[in-house]
Design an enzyme around this catalytic site. Structure first.
Site, mmCIF file in Angstrom:
data_model
loop_
_atom_site.group_PDB
_atom_site.id
_atom_site.type_symbol
_atom_site.label_atom_id
_atom_site.label_comp_id
_atom_site.label_asym_id
_atom_site.label_seq_id
_atom_site.Cartn_x
_atom_site.Cartn_y
_atom_site.Cartn_z
ATOM 1 C CB THR A 1 4.276 -105.158 -27.254
ATOM 2 O OG1 THR A 1 3.869 -104.704 -25.937
ATOM 3 C CG2 THR A 1 3.048 -105.331 -28.133
ATOM 4 C CB VAL B 1 -0.874 -107.033 -27.566
ATOM 5 C CG1 VAL B 1 -0.198 -107.427 -28.873
ATOM 6 C CG2 VAL B 1 -2.363 -106.800 -27.783
ATOM 7 C CB SER C 1 -5.339 -99.997 -22.203
ATOM 8 O OG SER C 1 -5.210 -101.099 -21.317
ATOM 9 C CE1 TYR D 1 -0.282 -97.934 -21.065
ATOM 10 C CE2 TYR D 1 -1.849 -99.527 -20.186
ATOM 11 C CZ TYR D 1 -1.151 -98.997 -21.254
ATOM 12 O OH TYR D 1 -1.336 -99.507 -22.512
ATOM 13 C CG ASN E 1 0.728 -97.993 -31.696
ATOM 14 O OD1 ASN E 1 0.112 -98.935 -31.227
ATOM 15 N ND2 ASN E 1 2.063 -97.981 -31.762
ATOM 16 C CE LYS F 1 -2.588 -96.502 -23.688
ATOM 17 N NZ LYS F 1 -2.384 -96.111 -25.099
#
Length: 227
Positions: free
Chosen positions: A181, A179, A130, A146, A80, A150
Site C-alpha cells: 500500500t 500488504v 496488524s 504503531y 480500516n 494496533k
C-alpha cells in the site's frame, strides 16, 4: 447470493480501503466511504449511486458521519484507517505517538460508540489490526508506537465484542501482515510486500459480508509470514 448490505469504511481513499470500496460496490453493496481526502472517491461516486462519500478527520468531530447515519441502518463497520510512522522510539515526538494512537485505536472506539443507535439488528464491526500488534509475532525497529497501538486495537475488539453481544453486534479484528500500500511504501521505501491491496480487499470483503458471522471477539491473523 448475498443480500446487499450497507457498509461503512474508514480510510477509504487509498490502499486497502479504496480497493475494498470498489470490491464491495462491484458486489452490489452500498458503501459509506470516510476519508480526509476524497477526490478519487468522489470520481467513483459519480459512476455509482451506491457510494456515499464523507470527507472527515476521524480523530476530530464525528458529527458529519452521525448526521449521515441518522436515517440509515448500517450492517457492517470496517475500521480500516491507519497511521504509521517508522521511527525509533527514541526519536518519536509526542505528537507522532499520540497521533498513531488517536487514529489506530481511539478513533475506532469513538466511531463505534457514536454509531451504535444506527447499526442494524445483526451488525458487525471489523477492525483492521496488524500482525505487529500480535503477541509473539516478529517485531521490527521503528514500529513501537504503531504496533502497540494496533495491539490495543485488537484487545479493544475483544472488549467491544463482550460489551455489544447483547445488542447482537459482533466485533472482530483482522491482524494483517505486510500488504503493498501507499502507507507501507512511505514507511519502507523499496520494500515489496507479498500481498497486493486488491488481494487483501477481496479477502476482507468476503470476511465482512459472509464469514464474519462465524466469529465474535476474535483476533484473526491474516499473514503469509512466520512467526
Amino acid at each position: 447470493m448475498i443480500a446487499p448490505k450497507r457498509i461503512l469504511i474508514t480510510g477509504a481513499s487509498k490502499g486497502i480501503g479504496f480497493a475494498l470500496t470498489k470490491r464491495l460496490l462491484s458486489q452490489g453493496h452500498s458503501v459509506i466511504a470516510v476519508s480526509r481526502s476524497t477526490t478519487d472517491l468522489e470520481l467513483l461516486a459519480q459512476k455509482n449511486d451506491h457510494l456515499a462519500v464523507i470527507r472527515m478527520d476521524i480523530t476530530e468531530d464525528l458529527s458529519p458521519l452521525v448526521e449521515h447515519a441518522k436515517n440509515l441502518k448500517i450492517d457492517h463497520v470496517v475500521n480500516n484507517a491507519g497511521y504509521l510512522v517508522n521511527k525509533s522510539i527514541l526519536d518519536h515526538s509526542d505528537e507522532e505517538i499520540f497521533n498513531q494512537f488517536k487514529v489506530n485505536v481511539i478513533a475506532p472506539m469513538r466511531i463505534v460508540r457514536h454509531l451504535i443507535p444506527y447499526l442494524s439488528d445483526d451488525a458487525s464491526v471489523c477492525n483492521i489490526s496488524s500482525m505487529g500488534g500480535v503477541q509473539g509475532s516478529a517485531k521490527f525497529p521503528g514500529l513501537a508506537a504503531y504496533s502497540s497501538s494496533k495491539g490495543a486495537l485488537s484487545i479493544l475488539s475483544e472488549c467491544m465484542a463482550e460489551e455489544l453481544k447483547e445488542r447482537n453486534i459482533r466485533c472482530n479484528a483482522l491482524a494483517l501482515g505486510a500488504v503493498q500500500t501507499e502507507m507501507l511504501e512511505s514507511a519502507f521505501p523499496g520494500y515489496e510486500a507479498p500481498i497486493q491491496a486488491a488481494e487483501m480487499a477481496e479477502y476482507i470483503a468476503e470476511f465482512v459480508t459472509v464469514t464474519s458471522r462465524f466469529y465474535n471477539g476474535k483476533i484473526l491473523p491474516v499473514s503469509v509470514s512466520t512467526p
